[in-house]
Design a protein around this motif. Structure first.
Motif, PDB file in Angstrom:
ATOM      1  N   LYS A  73      43.382  39.142  34.757  1.00 11.98           N
ATOM      2  CA  LYS A  73      43.909  38.184  33.666  1.00 11.98           C
ATOM      3  C   LYS A  73      42.822  37.973  32.668  1.00 11.98           C
ATOM      4  CE  LYS A  73      44.946  33.135  33.367  1.00 11.98           C
ATOM      5  NZ  LYS A  73      45.308  31.904  34.227  1.00 11.98           N
ATOM      6  N   TYR A  74      41.396  38.026  32.976  1.00 16.39           N
ATOM      7  CA  TYR A  74      40.441  37.814  32.293  1.00 16.39           C
ATOM      8  C   TYR A  74      39.567  39.026  32.125  1.00 16.39           C
ATOM      9  CZ  TYR A  74      41.232  32.939  33.446  1.00 16.39           C
ATOM     10  OH  TYR A  74      41.901  31.999  33.586  1.00 16.39           O
ATOM     11  N   ILE A  75      39.023  39.285  30.813  1.00 19.36           N
ATOM     12  CA  ILE A  75      38.270  40.410  30.708  1.00 19.36           C
ATOM     13  C   ILE A  75      36.872  39.994  30.174  1.00 19.36           C
ATOM     14  CG2 ILE A  75      37.672  42.559  29.319  1.00 19.36           C
ATOM     15  CD1 ILE A  75      40.003  42.907  31.424  1.00 19.36           C
ATOM     16  N   LEU A  76      35.733  40.140  30.609  1.00 17.18           N
ATOM     17  CA  LEU A  76      34.542  39.773  30.348  1.00 17.18           C
ATOM     18  C   LEU A  76      33.926  40.767  29.576  1.00 17.18           C
ATOM     19  CD1 LEU A  76      31.871  37.883  30.659  1.00 17.18           C
ATOM     20  CD2 LEU A  76      31.307  39.574  32.689  1.00 17.18           C
ATOM     21  N   ASN A  77      33.654  40.271  28.135  1.00 17.31           N
ATOM     22  CA  ASN A  77      32.963  41.117  27.024  1.00 17.31           C
ATOM     23  C   ASN A  77      31.712  40.877  26.609  1.00 17.31           C
ATOM     24  OD1 ASN A  77      33.635  43.616  25.666  1.00 17.31           O
ATOM     25  ND2 ASN A  77      34.477  42.645  23.818  1.00 17.31           N
TER      26      ASN A  77
ATOM     27  N   GLN B 174      24.624  36.993  40.570  1.00 13.11           N
ATOM     28  CA  GLN B 174      23.959  35.871  41.256  1.00 13.11           C
ATOM     29  C   GLN B 174      24.778  34.692  41.434  1.00 13.11           C
ATOM     30  OE1 GLN B 174      21.434  37.079  42.976  1.00 13.11           O
ATOM     31  NE2 GLN B 174      21.672  39.065  41.730  1.00 13.11           N
ATOM     32  N   THR B 175      25.965  34.554  40.858  1.00 12.79           N
ATOM     33  CA  THR B 175      26.813  33.413  40.730  1.00 12.79           C
ATOM     34  C   THR B 175      27.978  33.467  41.724  1.00 12.79           C
ATOM     35  OG1 THR B 175      28.418  34.161  38.976  1.00 12.79           O
ATOM     36  CG2 THR B 175      26.299  33.124  38.528  1.00 12.79           C
ATOM     37  N   ASP B 176      28.774  32.387  41.876  1.00 10.06           N
ATOM     38  CA  ASP B 176      29.987  32.447  42.811  1.00 10.06           C
ATOM     39  C   ASP B 176      31.296  32.727  41.586  1.00 10.06           C
ATOM     40  OD1 ASP B 176      29.877  30.088  41.403  1.00 10.06           O
ATOM     41  OD2 ASP B 176      30.496  29.123  43.422  1.00 10.06           O
ATOM     42  N   LEU B 177      31.042  33.275  40.435  1.00 12.20           N
ATOM     43  CA  LEU B 177      31.976  33.424  39.563  1.00 12.20           C
ATOM     44  C   LEU B 177      32.844  34.700  39.980  1.00 12.20           C
ATOM     45  CD1 LEU B 177      30.269  33.279  36.252  1.00 12.20           C
ATOM     46  CD2 LEU B 177      32.054  31.871  37.001  1.00 12.20           C
ATOM     47  N   PRO B 178      34.373  34.366  39.849  1.00 10.68           N
ATOM     48  CA  PRO B 178      35.166  35.448  40.455  1.00 10.68           C
ATOM     49  C   PRO B 178      35.211  36.645  39.442  1.00 10.68           C
ATOM     50  CG  PRO B 178      36.484  33.787  39.325  1.00 10.68           C
ATOM     51  CD  PRO B 178      35.051  33.314  39.440  1.00 10.68           C
ATOM     52  N   VAL B 179      34.034  37.360  39.442  1.00  9.22           N
ATOM     53  CA  VAL B 179      34.086  38.528  38.515  1.00  9.22           C
ATOM     54  C   VAL B 179      34.003  39.947  39.266  1.00  9.22           C
ATOM     55  CG1 VAL B 179      32.669  39.554  36.865  1.00  9.22           C
ATOM     56  CG2 VAL B 179      32.849  36.948  37.033  1.00  9.22           C
ATOM     57  N   ASP B 180      34.343  40.782  38.826  1.00  9.67           N
ATOM     58  CA  ASP B 180      34.295  42.113  39.390  1.00  9.67           C
ATOM     59  C   ASP B 180      33.728  43.075  38.121  1.00  9.67           C
ATOM     60  OD1 ASP B 180      35.786  41.627  41.718  1.00  9.67           O
ATOM     61  OD2 ASP B 180      37.701  41.907  40.732  1.00  9.67           O
ATOM     62  N   ILE B 181      32.746  43.720  38.443  1.00 11.39           N
ATOM     63  CA  ILE B 181      32.051  44.518  37.492  1.00 11.39           C
ATOM     64  C   ILE B 181      32.314  45.966  37.752  1.00 11.39           C
ATOM     65  CG2 ILE B 181      29.739  45.174  36.775  1.00 11.39           C
ATOM     66  CD1 ILE B 181      28.901  42.198  37.362  1.00 11.39           C
ATOM     67  N   VAL B 182      32.819  46.619  36.942  1.00 11.78           N
ATOM     68  CA  VAL B 182      32.963  48.138  36.989  1.00 11.78           C
ATOM     69  C   VAL B 182      32.240  48.823  35.979  1.00 11.78           C
ATOM     70  CG1 VAL B 182      35.013  49.936  36.964  1.00 11.78           C
ATOM     71  CG2 VAL B 182      35.307  47.930  38.070  1.00 11.78           C
ATOM     72  N   VAL B 183      31.303  49.504  36.173  1.00 10.81           N
ATOM     73  CA  VAL B 183      30.665  50.634  35.070  1.00 10.81           C
ATOM     74  C   VAL B 183      31.471  51.740  35.317  1.00 10.81           C
ATOM     75  CG1 VAL B 183      28.366  51.434  34.251  1.00 10.81           C
ATOM     76  CG2 VAL B 183      28.731  49.212  35.487  1.00 10.81           C
ATOM     77  N   THR B 184      32.075  52.245  34.047  1.00  9.38           N
ATOM     78  CA  THR B 184      32.997  53.392  34.130  1.00  9.38           C
ATOM     79  C   THR B 184      31.885  54.689  33.687  1.00  9.38           C
ATOM     80  OG1 THR B 184      33.152  52.932  31.719  1.00  9.38           O
ATOM     81  CG2 THR B 184      34.752  51.839  33.142  1.00  9.38           C
TER      82      THR B 184
ATOM     83  N   ILE C  38      45.667  40.494  38.337  1.00 12.33           N
ATOM     84  CA  ILE C  38      44.743  39.643  39.268  1.00 12.33           C
ATOM     85  C   ILE C  38      44.223  38.619  38.484  1.00 12.33           C
ATOM     86  CG2 ILE C  38      42.621  39.903  40.676  1.00 12.33           C
ATOM     87  CD1 ILE C  38      43.234  43.130  40.689  1.00 12.33           C
ATOM     88  N   ASP C  39      44.255  37.358  39.029  1.00  9.15           N
ATOM     89  CA  ASP C  39      43.672  36.218  38.573  1.00  9.15           C
ATOM     90  C   ASP C  39      41.996  36.203  38.779  1.00  9.15           C
ATOM     91  OD1 ASP C  39      43.440  33.627  37.482  1.00  9.15           O
ATOM     92  OD2 ASP C  39      44.361  32.454  39.102  1.00  9.15           O
ATOM     93  N   ARG C  40      41.412  37.216  38.178  1.00  4.58           N
ATOM     94  CA  ARG C  40      39.998  37.240  38.181  1.00  4.58           C
ATOM     95  C   ARG C  40      39.459  37.753  36.905  1.00  4.58           C
ATOM     96  NH1 ARG C  40      37.314  37.228  42.928  1.00  4.58           N
ATOM     97  NH2 ARG C  40      35.738  38.799  42.416  1.00  4.58           N
ATOM     98  N   ILE C  41      38.114  37.800  36.707  1.00  2.00           N
ATOM     99  CA  ILE C  41      37.593  38.277  35.658  1.00  2.00           C
ATOM    100  C   ILE C  41      36.991  39.609  35.847  1.00  2.00           C
ATOM    101  CG2 ILE C  41      35.538  38.017  34.026  1.00  2.00           C
ATOM    102  CD1 ILE C  41      35.486  34.988  35.090  1.00  2.00           C
ATOM    103  N   LEU C  42      37.304  40.626  34.944  1.00  2.00           N
ATOM    104  CA  LEU C  42      36.851  42.029  34.964  1.00  2.00           C
ATOM    105  C   LEU C  42      35.865  42.515  33.792  1.00  2.00           C
ATOM    106  CD1 LEU C  42      37.015  44.969  36.341  1.00  2.00           C
ATOM    107  CD2 LEU C  42      38.861  45.396  34.554  1.00  2.00           C
ATOM    108  N   PHE C  43      34.867  42.852  34.264  1.00  2.00           N
ATOM    109  CA  PHE C  43      33.898  43.713  33.273  1.00  2.00           C
ATOM    110  C   PHE C  43      34.165  45.127  33.482  1.00  2.00           C
ATOM    111  CE2 PHE C  43      30.438  46.560  32.361  1.00  2.00           C
ATOM    112  CZ  PHE C  43      30.299  46.360  30.966  1.00  2.00           C
TER     113      PHE C  43
END
Length: 285
Positions: A202-206, A175-185, A144-149
């Protein structure tokens, strides 16, 4: 003979970190290690490696007076690879662990947090690389062409909580329009499920967690073909040459938008713990 304290069963620890070190040490020294579970297992051991002195099952082994006495009486060199912030930590017992560890007379400790390294006057920091023999098994999925946490965070803000800094950052990003999905495991995924989810973006936020160091997720993301977006501090930059290759870095959330405008990096997956051991000349240490 070399001994090791490293409970590396995936079903127990839920990650490959300890096994990466076991495999890397065996490859580097070209010999098998004896697992050490109590002071009796120290017989015939010349050098003991402790992979994460703060992991509770490991603490229950090394932090016993009888164990430390035998280390000292036998003058066993003890090499500790640390993975947690020690001083000014969210976990106050970490200093107690450190004070007890320092009663080991023939001790080499390689710490992770860059500020801990400064406090202890250490020039080498620990790195959470994968081994050349590590296999990251995961399902093949479309990226997926997005950012994942994907990881741990607090559910509410409290400055004394372990992930308060990370929580604040993730709340800012929401609060932004960034294409970020946040998954707290909440550590509910199996390691294979975790890696499959990681590999699907595609991207992993760390973001930084409990200390100022690059964690295993960064190297896992590179290995499965993702581009890490790694939070850093200025003091981390001289310690991590790998931050110059195959990833993006940021200090706070306002930088992330700028990152995506200049996306011209390709992930690298050739950072290995065996090379790190050679770099720090572990045998001479």
């Amino acid at each position: 003979m070399l001994g090791i304290i490293a409970n590396d069963g995936l079903a127990v620890v839920g990650h490959s970190l300890f096994n990466n070190f076991r495999l890397g040490l065996q490859n580097y020294f070209e010999e098998e290690f004896r697992d050490v579970a109590n002071e009796n297992d120290l017989d015939g051991i010349d050098t003991l490696f402790i992979v994460d002195e703060h992991f509770t099952p490991h603490v229950s082994v090394w932090k016993q007076d009888a164990f430390i006495n035998k280390l000292n009486i036998s003058n066993i060199k003890t090499v500790v690879f640390n993975f947690e912030k020690i001083f000014d930590s969210k976990f106050p017992w970490n200093v107690d662990h450190q004070n007890k560890l320092c009663t080991i007379q023939n001790l080499i400790q390689i710490v992770s947090d860059v500020n801990d390294a400064d406090t202890l006057n250490k020039t080498i920091i620990n790195k959470q690389f994968l081994s050349r023999d590590t296999k990251l098994d995961h399902d093949k999925v479309d990226r997926i062409d997005r950012i994942l946490f994907l990881g741990q965070s607090d559910k509410v803000f409290n400055p004394s909580y372990a992930y308060s800094r990370r929580y604040q950052l993730l709340e800012e990003i929401k609060q932004t329009d960034l294409p970020v999905d946040i998954v707290v495991t909440d550590r509910a995924l199996t390691y294979r499920e975790y890696l499959t989810k990681l590999a699907s973006y595609k991207y992993i936020l760390n973001p930084l967690g409990t200390g100022e160091f690059v964690n295993l997720r960064f190297y896992e993301a590179l290995k499965v073909g993702c581009i890490p977006i790694q939070q850093i501090t200025l003091s981390m930059i001289p310690k991590y040459h790998e931050l110059l290759h195959g990833c993006h870095t940021f200090i706070d959330s306002q930088y992330i938008k700028q990152i995506l405008k200049y996306d011209n990096v390709s992930p690298r997956d050739d950072f290995y713990i065996e090379d790190y051991f050679k770099e720090i000349n572990l045998k001479n240490l």
